[in-house]
Design a protein around this motif. Structure first.
Motif, PDB file in Angstrom:
ATOM      1  N   THR A 238       0.817  -1.212   0.000  1.00 13.57           N
ATOM      2  CA  THR A 238       0.000   0.000   0.000  1.00 13.57           C
ATOM      3  C   THR A 238       0.854   1.267   0.000  1.00 13.57           C
ATOM      4  O   THR A 238       0.366   2.341  -0.299  1.00 13.57           O
ATOM      5  N   GLU A 239       2.122   1.135   0.351  1.00  8.27           N
ATOM      6  CA  GLU A 239       2.940   2.337   0.472  1.00  8.27           C
ATOM      7  C   GLU A 239       4.423   1.994   0.430  1.00  8.27           C
ATOM      8  O   GLU A 239       4.828   0.926   0.900  1.00  8.27           O
ATOM      9  N   ILE A 240       5.210   2.898  -0.128  1.00  4.85           N
ATOM     10  CA  ILE A 240       6.669   2.770  -0.025  1.00  4.85           C
ATOM     11  C   ILE A 240       7.198   4.044   0.611  1.00  4.85           C
ATOM     12  O   ILE A 240       6.869   5.147   0.172  1.00  4.85           O
ATOM     13  N   THR A 241       7.985   3.869   1.663  1.00  4.38           N
ATOM     14  CA  THR A 241       8.594   5.047   2.300  1.00  4.38           C
ATOM     15  C   THR A 241      10.103   4.815   2.371  1.00  4.38           C
ATOM     16  O   THR A 241      10.598   3.798   1.865  1.00  4.38           O
ATOM     17  N   LYS A 242      10.803   5.717   3.018  1.00  6.11           N
ATOM     18  CA  LYS A 242      12.248   5.579   3.119  1.00  6.11           C
ATOM     19  C   LYS A 242      12.664   5.643   4.589  1.00  6.11           C
ATOM     20  O   LYS A 242      12.107   6.428   5.366  1.00  6.11           O
ATOM     21  N   ARG A 243      13.600   4.766   4.951  1.00  7.74           N
ATOM     22  CA  ARG A 243      14.160   4.837   6.306  1.00  7.74           C
ATOM     23  C   ARG A 243      15.680   4.750   6.153  1.00  7.74           C
ATOM     24  O   ARG A 243      16.180   3.748   5.643  1.00  7.74           O
ATOM     25  N   GLY A 244      16.389   5.788   6.563  1.00  8.52           N
ATOM     26  CA  GLY A 244      17.832   5.820   6.320  1.00  8.52           C
ATOM     27  C   GLY A 244      18.063   5.788   4.815  1.00  8.52           C
ATOM     28  O   GLY A 244      17.414   6.505   4.063  1.00  8.52           O
ATOM     29  N   ASP A 245      18.954   4.873   4.363  1.00  5.73           N
ATOM     30  CA  ASP A 245      19.175   4.821   2.913  1.00  5.73           C
ATOM     31  C   ASP A 245      18.418   3.657   2.273  1.00  5.73           C
ATOM     32  O   ASP A 245      18.695   3.273   1.150  1.00  5.73           O
ATOM     33  N   GLN A 246      17.452   3.098   3.028  1.00  4.47           N
ATOM     34  CA  GLN A 246      16.675   1.983   2.453  1.00  4.47           C
ATOM     35  C   GLN A 246      15.216   2.357   2.225  1.00  4.47           C
ATOM     36  O   GLN A 246      14.666   3.229   2.893  1.00  4.47           O
ATOM     37  N   LEU A 247      14.618   1.654   1.286  1.00  6.88           N
ATOM     38  CA  LEU A 247      13.179   1.794   1.069  1.00  6.88           C
ATOM     39  C   LEU A 247      12.460   0.867   2.048  1.00  6.88           C
ATOM     40  O   LEU A 247      13.032  -0.147   2.477  1.00  6.88           O
ATOM     41  N   VAL A 248      11.226   1.213   2.391  1.00  4.04           N
ATOM     42  CA  VAL A 248      10.437   0.325   3.260  1.00  4.04           C
ATOM     43  C   VAL A 248       9.104   0.048   2.573  1.00  4.04           C
ATOM     44  O   VAL A 248       8.378   0.975   2.199  1.00  4.04           O
ATOM     45  N   ILE A 249       8.826  -1.247   2.383  1.00  6.97           N
ATOM     46  CA  ILE A 249       7.588  -1.678   1.741  1.00  6.97           C
ATOM     47  C   ILE A 249       6.562  -1.926   2.831  1.00  6.97           C
ATOM     48  O   ILE A 249       6.793  -2.752   3.713  1.00  6.97           O
ATOM     49  N   LYS A 250       5.429  -1.232   2.747  1.00  6.13           N
ATOM     50  CA  LYS A 250       4.392  -1.456   3.765  1.00  6.13           C
ATOM     51  C   LYS A 250       3.153  -2.013   3.092  1.00  6.13           C
ATOM     52  O   LYS A 250       2.804  -1.605   1.990  1.00  6.13           O
ATOM     53  N   GLY A 251       2.462  -2.919   3.759  1.00  2.89           N
ATOM     54  CA  GLY A 251       1.237  -3.470   3.178  1.00  2.89           C
ATOM     55  C   GLY A 251       0.746  -4.636   3.999  1.00  2.89           C
ATOM     56  O   GLY A 251       0.939  -4.679   5.220  1.00  2.89           O
ATOM     57  N   GLU A 252       0.141  -5.614   3.303  1.00  2.04           N
ATOM     58  CA  GLU A 252      -0.408  -6.760   4.019  1.00  2.04           C
ATOM     59  C   GLU A 252       0.010  -8.058   3.336  1.00  2.04           C
ATOM     60  O   GLU A 252      -0.094  -8.197   2.113  1.00  2.04           O
ATOM     61  N   ASP A 253       0.507  -8.999   4.134  1.00  7.57           N
ATOM     62  CA  ASP A 253       0.760 -10.348   3.636  1.00  7.57           C
ATOM     63  C   ASP A 253      -0.584 -11.067   3.698  1.00  7.57           C
ATOM     64  O   ASP A 253      -1.078 -11.385   4.776  1.00  7.57           O
ATOM     65  N   THR A 254      -1.186 -11.296   2.537  1.00 10.84           N
ATOM     66  CA  THR A 254      -2.572 -11.784   2.539  1.00 10.84           C
ATOM     67  C   THR A 254      -2.655 -13.296   2.800  1.00 10.84           C
ATOM     68  O   THR A 254      -3.717 -13.793   3.147  1.00 10.84           O
ATOM     69  N   THR A 255      -1.559 -14.025   2.637  1.00 11.20           N
ATOM     70  CA  THR A 255      -1.582 -15.446   2.993  1.00 11.20           C
ATOM     71  C   THR A 255      -1.591 -15.591   4.510  1.00 11.20           C
ATOM     72  O   THR A 255      -2.372 -16.352   5.084  1.00 11.20           O
ATOM     73  N   MET A 256      -0.724 -14.824   5.165  1.00 10.97           N
ATOM     74  CA  MET A 256      -0.632 -14.904   6.621  1.00 10.97           C
ATOM     75  C   MET A 256      -1.697 -14.038   7.299  1.00 10.97           C
ATOM     76  O   MET A 256      -1.931 -14.161   8.503  1.00 10.97           O
ATOM     77  N   GLY A 257      -2.311 -13.119   6.538  1.00 12.54           N
ATOM     78  CA  GLY A 257      -3.328 -12.232   7.089  1.00 12.54           C
ATOM     79  C   GLY A 257      -2.780 -11.259   8.113  1.00 12.54           C
ATOM     80  O   GLY A 257      -3.413 -10.967   9.123  1.00 12.54           O
ATOM     81  N   ARG A 258      -1.549 -10.762   7.857  1.00 11.71           N
ATOM     82  CA  ARG A 258      -0.989  -9.807   8.829  1.00 11.71           C
ATOM     83  C   ARG A 258      -0.237  -8.686   8.100  1.00 11.71           C
ATOM     84  O   ARG A 258       0.202  -8.859   6.958  1.00 11.71           O
ATOM     85  N   PRO A 259      -0.089  -7.544   8.791  1.00 12.57           N
ATOM     86  CA  PRO A 259       0.605  -6.428   8.140  1.00 12.57           C
ATOM     87  C   PRO A 259       2.066  -6.783   7.880  1.00 12.57           C
ATOM     88  O   PRO A 259       2.651  -7.601   8.609  1.00 12.57           O
ATOM     89  N   MET A 260       2.631  -6.197   6.830  1.00 12.90           N
ATOM     90  CA  MET A 260       4.066  -6.440   6.607  1.00 12.90           C
ATOM     91  C   MET A 260       4.787  -5.111   6.431  1.00 12.90           C
ATOM     92  O   MET A 260       4.205  -4.124   5.986  1.00 12.90           O
ATOM     93  N   GLU A 261       6.042  -5.116   6.833  1.00  9.67           N
ATOM     94  CA  GLU A 261       6.898  -3.946   6.672  1.00  9.67           C
ATOM     95  C   GLU A 261       8.293  -4.502   6.401  1.00  9.67           C
ATOM     96  O   GLU A 261       8.889  -5.119   7.272  1.00  9.67           O
ATOM     97  N   VAL A 262       8.754  -4.339   5.132  1.00 15.41           N
ATOM     98  CA  VAL A 262      10.008  -4.998   4.744  1.00 15.41           C
ATOM     99  C   VAL A 262      10.983  -3.964   4.181  1.00 15.41           C
ATOM    100  O   VAL A 262      10.637  -3.250   3.236  1.00 15.41           O
ATOM    101  N   PRO A 263      12.210  -3.887   4.740  1.00 15.07           N
ATOM    102  CA  PRO A 263      13.199  -2.983   4.145  1.00 15.07           C
ATOM    103  C   PRO A 263      13.719  -3.561   2.829  1.00 15.07           C
ATOM    104  O   PRO A 263      13.835  -4.782   2.695  1.00 15.07           O
ATOM    105  N   MET A 264      14.023  -2.711   1.880  1.00 18.95           N
ATOM    106  CA  MET A 264      14.403  -3.183   0.546  1.00 18.95           C
ATOM    107  C   MET A 264      15.384  -2.181  -0.081  1.00 18.95           C
ATOM    108  O   MET A 264      15.215  -0.982   0.087  1.00 18.95           O
TER     109      MET A 264
END
Ligand SMILES: Cc1cc2nc3c(=O)[nH]c(=O)nc-3n(C[C@H](O)[C@H](O)[C@H](O)COP(=O)(O)OP(=O)(O)OC[C@H]3O[C@@H](n4cnc5c(N)ncnc54)[C@H](O)[C@@H]3O)c2cc1C
Ligand code: SF4
Length: 349
Positions: A238-264
């Motif tokens: 649902t959103e991409i933001t930045k933390r330090g020099d990395q991108l952060v992927i925010k959204g929902e893992d629909t298989t596990m049914g929980r929010p996700m936040e992954v640095p990339m």
């Protein structure tokens, strides 16, 4: 004998031009850009899916029959600016570097293709124009072709790369209610190439559902997952933001049914197809009704008639008529050539 006009020198138009010229018809091939080849050449594709051959080398297979055939009159950097009359008596105005010219043609094939969805549109939240390390499939093709997949922000090798599927496709909110057909396969293909260049990088594909139809399933999807250990995650970003020099992927893992936040380190947006401006312009100029998604419509909307339009003697081929892969585009180019020749030979096309 009047020539056949082919508008658009991409895969569909090239095969149409070579097909009609191959059976002795004169063809005028009009291309808006200064080079033939369509999206695969203009956008520097790396390798073709699914057979993984070098795209530039493979395109020679359909470029040389056009370039070598004296029956094809190629007009580069040229636009159709007016169309009068009905087939087989179409009077078409062409505008090129040397000025305007009116030509008489007996039939026409519209092969003006697609353009890529612009991920900077207001409804999109992926920061394409804000963050250097957010790319599209096209940006990635160029880097993979150069065999250099580096973070644009700092020139370093990325340790984590992800693809986000269905950007600008299957999206009712923006009105693009179609699947662009190729992007699941292309993202999987690119993920294989990334792993070949950067074996230690972690590669993820975030998808709604994977659509790698036909042989692409086996040749690309399973290869990426099993051989290259690409991680496929069913999820909605649902959103991409930045933390330090990395991108952060925010959204929902629909298989596990929980929010996700992954640095990339790098994010690749799998942008979909939209009708090109040339496709919309030619539809207007040739007075061709659009189908309800906005692409050039086929007569009767029949899956058994993929190239005839509602105007006799005017045909459509490839991605001008809707999302299409290379097999669709070249097959339709060949059929459009056959139908145009058949039409001029007095057969029912
Ligand atoms: C990143 C990416 C990678 C892809 N890789 C693959 C792949 O590996 N395998 C696969 O099967 N498919 C792939 N595809 C799909 C493939 O690009 C299309 O199937 C193909 O390009 C469609 O061919 P076309 O000739 O219909 O249209 P296009 O390739 O869009 O060509 C249309 C041509 O018409 C010209 N034109 C437009 N308007 C006018 C005008 N008014 N007058 C004159 N000329 C005009 C354009 O300049 C262009 O040359 C990929 C798509 C994307 C987005
Ligand atoms: S091919 Fe895949 S990424 Fe592309 S629109 Fe269809 S489901 Fe989405």
């Amino acid at each position: 004998m009047k020539p056949i006009l082919v508008v658009g020198g991409g895969p569909a138009g090239l095969v149409a031009a070579a097909g009609a010229a191959g059976v002795g018809r004169k063809v005028i091939l009009v291309e808006a850009k200064d080079k033939l080849g369509g999206n695969p050449i203009h956008n520097h594709y790396s390798v073709f899916t699914p057979n993984q051959v070098d795209a530039e080398t493979a395109m020679k297979e359909i470029l040389s029959p056009v370039e070598k055939n004296p029956n094809v009159d190629v007009r580069l950097s040229t636009m159709v600016t007016a169309v009068e009359g009905e087939a087989p008596n179409l009077k078409v105005t062409l505008k090129g570097a040397k000025g305007e010219e009116k030509v008489d043609v007996g039939a026409a094939v519209i092969a003006t293709g697609f353009e890529h969805f612009d991920p900077g549109r207001e409804t999109q939240v992926y920061g394409y124009y804000e963050y250097d390390d957010v790319l599209t499939l096209l940006d990635a093709e160029k880097m993979l072709k150069a065999k250099q997949f580096l973070r644009p922000s700092n020139g370093q090798k990325p340790k984590s790369v992800c693809f986000i599927q269905c950007v600008g496709s299957r999206d009712r909110q923006i009105g693009n209610q179609w699947c662009s057909k190729v992007c699941c396969g292309i993202a999987s293909q690119q993920s294989i190439e990334v792993k070949e260049l950067l074996p230690d990088a972690k590669v993820f594909i975030f998808y709604i559902d994977m659509r790698t139809y036909g042989f692409w399933e086996d040749d690309i999807y399973w290869k990426a997952q099993e051989e290259k250990k690409v991680n496929y995650i069913r999820g909605i970003v649902t959103e991409i933001t930045k933390r330090g020099d990395q991108l952060v992927i925010k959204g929902e893992d629909t298989t596990m049914g929980r929010p996700m936040e992954v640095p990339m380190d790098v994010v690749v947006l799998s942008v979909g197809m939209e009708p090109s401006p040339g496709t919309k312009a030619m539809a207007k100029m040739f007075n061709l009704p659009l189908e309800h998604h906005g692409w050039i419509g086929r007569a009767g909307n029949s899956p058994l008639n993929t190239v005839s339009t509602s105007r006799a003697g005017v045909f459509v081929a490839g991605a001008a008529g809707g999302p299409a892969d290379l097999e669709d585009s070249t097959s339709q180019g060949g059929l459009a050539a056959l139908k145009a020749v058949g039409y001029l030979n007095g057969l029912k096309a």
